[in-house]
Write an enzyme that holds these catalytic residues in place. Sequence first.
Site, PDB file in Angstrom:
ATOM      1  CD  GLU A  43      -6.774   5.629   2.788  1.00 25.30           C
ATOM      2  OE1 GLU A  43      -6.549   5.884   1.597  1.00 25.30           O
ATOM      3  OE2 GLU A  43      -5.888   5.220   3.550  1.00 25.30           O
TER       4      GLU A  43
ATOM      5  CG  ASP B  95      -2.181   0.811   0.979  1.00 27.96           C
ATOM      6  OD1 ASP B  95      -3.227   0.523   1.572  1.00 27.96           O
ATOM      7  OD2 ASP B  95      -2.088   1.763   0.182  1.00 27.96           O
TER       8      ASP B  95
HETATM    9  C1  GLC Z   1      -4.324   4.378  -0.055  1.00 28.08           C
HETATM   10  C2  GLC Z   1      -5.222   3.174   0.171  1.00 28.08           C
HETATM   11  C3  GLC Z   1      -5.264   2.212  -0.979  1.00 28.08           C
HETATM   12  C4  GLC Z   1      -5.015   2.952  -2.271  1.00 28.08           C
HETATM   13  C5  GLC Z   1      -3.596   3.497  -2.238  1.00 28.08           C
HETATM   14  C6  GLC Z   1      -3.254   4.321  -3.492  1.00 28.08           C
HETATM   15  O1  GLC Z   1      -3.716   4.767   1.123  1.00 28.08           O
HETATM   16  O2  GLC Z   1      -5.039   2.429   1.364  1.00 28.08           O
HETATM   17  O3  GLC Z   1      -6.555   1.571  -0.959  1.00 28.08           O
HETATM   18  O4  GLC Z   1      -5.176   2.077  -3.385  1.00 28.08           O
HETATM   19  O5  GLC Z   1      -3.346   4.282  -1.074  1.00 28.08           O
HETATM   20  O6  GLC Z   1      -4.034   5.486  -3.527  1.00 28.08           O
END
Ligand code: GLC
Length: 606
Positions: A490, A285
Amino acid sequence: MNCIYKDSSAPIEARIQDLLSRMTLQEKIGQMTQIERSVATPSAIKDLCVGSILSVGGSGPFENAKSSDWAAMVDSFQKAALESRLGIPLLYGIDAVHGNNNVYGATIFPHNIGLGATRDVDLIRRIGAATALEVRASGIHYTFAPCVAVCRDPRWGRSYESFGEDPEIVKMMTSMISGLQGQPPQGHPSGYPFLAARQHVVACAKHFVGDGGTRNGINEGDTISSYDELEKIHMAPYLDCISQGVCTIMASYSSWNGTKLHNSHFLLTEILKDKLGFKGIIISDSEGLDRLSNPHGSNYQQSVLSAISAGIDMVMVPFRFELFLKDLMHLVESGKVPMTRIDDAVERILRVKFVSGLFEHPLSDGSLLATVNCELHKKLAREAVRKSLVLLKNGKDPKRPFLPLDRSAKRILVVGRHADDLGYQCGGWTMTWEGKGGRITTGTTILDAIREVVDGKTEVIYEQNPSASTLAGKDCSFAIVVVGEGPYVEFGGDSTELKIHFNGAELINVVADKFPTLAILISGRPLALEQQLLDKMEGLVAAWLPGSEGGGVVDVIFGDHDFQGRLPVTWFKNVEQLPMHAEDNSYDPLFPIGFGLTSKNEILKG
Ligand code: GLC
């Protein structure tokens, strides 16, 4: 050169081995690196051989850029990659999680919690296919979707990204992958990445594993469970993803019994790669390795060592990529990371790039621009909206259903900001990371749609935030109050209270004291509803986060279509009950998972 890897008729595994044998260590670790578009210089692409670029939420060529602007940007990065020594094409990734939601004018579909309410496998596949077309139209090859979290606690800020709390529902909805990537051919070896043609994109099942099961729904928290429970509830959808040939799987920020997923060799390698046979890319991530480090980051190199050794193949390191490259180079040269681990990661990355046709079709296809927000896609989104709405109450007296509403009524009062706010009805991950209010893109608000559907003589009055006094003296046949949550994403969505935002409950109260009232909730999850408030309203509809086609809401409340949505999650009575699931002995919800009414007050059956 007559290299095998450039021969599209050669077997993919032969192309992989041929190309791998030609790569330097710099080129190999460059392919394992994904950086943000804002720092992607030609030298990072050509000299450091960075193999992938992403747009973090809302990061595009410029504000309100359209698909063609995005395609021009991505193509310029791609041309730089094709000029590198081996000409390995770039994989450009973005969070197209409910349509191509960063791009102005794209079709915005309902968020996953609403799709889960439809239980319609084919609909979800069609949404995936439509999304893939609009993503490719913008030149992008890869989406970080679908999120296959099984959300076990609505206090989690990412509840709306989950298809539901029951793994069986989430398993059904993984048909999104076949839509996005194309259907695997008959006899396709499961676990082997697969991609059909230029009208599809690389998909990403996320976040492996247990992201939706953390204690108290705390985002990026700790999922405390036995392995059996983890496998039965949170890992189950991944088997369906792998059998559909999902090309990438994203590691979760969260932990399992105190061990962070990003450095869990047991779950990433022994289970996902060895036991489940996943042959695609495990991607971290965003800044997932930084989350392993101590606050001042002094042990970042240790984080790189533990994450790569655990089985991470591609690292989403949006900004600090030089440090990552330097540390990984050092770890390999010092023997701490064996070349076999690097080669496993690069083989997986090349496999996805070959099966996705990137070598043959690295640049955008302008003919796809005609698919962006086309009538077919808008119709599809409107179908998804109407199938996602859940009718929870229909008439104070069930024998006298309140819905469908009368479109030829003399006067209809519409109340609440959510009735006329496109950004609110789209929610997070729309045009920006966290989403925002207003006419943020093209689309139809619920109020727009009400005005379109009523008869010519019907008067529609809109009051965003009326008080009892402003309503005094007003007369109307009935009222529609549209309230809910503002956009969030988030951590920003973690909540211990789960209240209707912007004093929405009070608004329902004030209006329902005076007029027969239908309440429509625009939210990413169930919200706290007092019984006395519920008793006051004539009707209650959960509309989730419907996206750009608000017309789907009036299709059902005015009776052109009947309701068919059923709750994909438990609707609690109060937050003290949480977490609460159907299998609990003390299961005492306001509305149970699976509940939904038709407009004749029949209870929908699964
Ligand atoms: C974010 C998320 C993830 C996403 C990534 C790229 O923090 O947790 O779901 O795909 O970063 O944006």
